[in-house]
Design an enzyme around this catalytic site. Structure first.
Site, PDB file in Angstrom:
ATOM      1  CG  ASP A  71      -2.228   0.508   1.141  1.00 18.93           C
ATOM      2  OD1 ASP A  71      -2.782   0.375   0.051  1.00 18.93           O
ATOM      3  OD2 ASP A  71      -2.765   1.038   2.129  1.00 18.93           O
ATOM      4  CE1 TYR A  73       6.050   3.743   3.993  1.00 16.59           C
ATOM      5  CE2 TYR A  73       7.019   4.958   2.162  1.00 16.59           C
ATOM      6  CZ  TYR A  73       7.106   3.977   3.142  1.00 16.59           C
ATOM      7  OH  TYR A  73       8.249   3.235   3.260  1.00 16.59           O
ATOM      8  CG  PHE A  84       9.318  -0.656   0.845  1.00 20.56           C
ATOM      9  CD1 PHE A  84       8.851  -0.917   2.120  1.00 20.56           C
ATOM     10  CD2 PHE A  84       9.233  -1.674  -0.109  1.00 20.56           C
ATOM     11  CE1 PHE A  84       8.303  -2.148   2.453  1.00 20.56           C
ATOM     12  CE2 PHE A  84       8.701  -2.914   0.210  1.00 20.56           C
ATOM     13  CZ  PHE A  84       8.225  -3.150   1.492  1.00 20.56           C
TER      14      PHE A  84
END
Length: 228
Positions: A71, A73, A84
Site C-alpha cells: 500500500d 504511505y 517503500f
C-alpha cells in the site's frame, strides 16, 4: 484538469503497450470512478501524476528486479509512486529504516540520509505496490477496488514476457504473489516484512541486496548500485 483525467494512464510507452488491454477493462473504468469519488471527499495519495511513477521510472524492457509492496504511505507528502520510498526531505518510515539497516549489514553501504529510492528504480528495480493509491491517514482504504487486479496483471506480464527476473517478496502479502511468477524462468527471494513488527523474524539477515547482485553478476548483467 480534474482527478479523473489525471488518472488516465499517463504511463511510459512500453508499459502502455503491454497493459493496454487492462486499461480498457470494466474493472479499470470502475476504479477510475471510485477514485474520482474519493478525490471529491478526501485527500488521495500519491498525487495523480505520480500514480504510475514506478512504471515511468522503470520501463518494461529495463526491469531486472521486482520489489513488491502492499500500500502507498498514507501520510501527507510521503507517497510518490514507488514502494517503500519517500521523496527527499520526508522522514524515513520505520520499514524503510529497517531496509537501510539490512542494506548496511549486508553490503557495508552506510545508511543514506534520505529515503528516496528513485536511483534504484532508474537501474531496473521496479518498486511496485499492489495498491497504487490510498486515502489520507487511512491505510488500506483503496484495497479491493481494482488495483490488485491491475498489478497482478503487471506481475503476470513480467513473468510471461521476461526471463531471469529477480522477484523480492517481503512479508506474507507479497509472498502470496509468488503464484503469479513462473519459478522455472525467474528467481524468487522471500523474507519477513521489514516492518518493526516482523523484521526480527527473518528480514534482518536475509542478505537480499548482495544476493541480487550475485545473481545478476552470474548472469552477466550489471549489478545494482544500492548506494543512494
Amino acid at each position: 484538469m480534474n482527478y479523473m483525467e489525471k488518472i488516465n494512464p499517463v504511463i511510459e510507452e512500453s508499459w502502455k503497450e503491454i497493459l493496454e488491454d487492462e486499461f480498457d477493462k470494466p474493472y479499470f473504468a470502475e476504479l477510475k470512478q471510485f477514485l474520482l469519488g474519493e478525490k471529491k471527499k478526501f485527500r488521495v495519495f500519491p498525487p495523480g501524476p505520480l500514480i504510475f511513477n514506478a512504471f515511468n521510472r522503470t520501463p518494461f524492457q529495463n526491469v531486472k528486479v521486482v520489489l513488491i509492496g502492499q500500500d502507498p504511505y498514507h501520510g501527507s507528502g510521503q507517497a510518490h509512486g514507488l514502494c517503500f520510498s519517500v521523496p527527499d526531505g520526508i522522514p524515513k518510515p520505520p520499514s524503510l529504516v529497517n531496509i537501510f539497516i539490512e542494506l548496511e549489514t549486508d553490503t557495508g553501504i552506510p545508511q543514506p540520509a534520505h529515503g528516496n529510492l528513485e536511483k534504484w528504480a532508474d537501474q531496473g528495480v521496479l518498486l511496485l505496490n499492489a495498491t497504487l493509491t490510498v486515502r489520507e491517514n487511512q491505510a488500506g482504504s483503496h484495497q479491493n477496488k481494482g488495483w490488485e487486479i491491475f498489478t497482478d496483471a503487471v506481475i503476470t506480464k513480467l513473468s510471461e514476457l521476461h526471463s531471469g527476473l529477480i522477484f523480492i517478496l517481503w512479508g506474507n502479502f507479497a509472498i502470496a504473489k509468488r503464484n503469479l511468477v513462473d519459478s522455472s524462468k525467474h528467481i524468487i527471494l522471500t523474507a519477513a516484512h521489514p516492518s518493526p513488527f516482523s523484521a526480527n523474524k527473518g528480514f534482518f539477515g536475509c542478505r537480499h541486496f548482495s544476493k541480487v547482485n550475485e545473481i545478476l553478476k552470474s548472469a552477466g548483467q550489471a549489478e545494482i548500485d544500492w548506494r543512494l
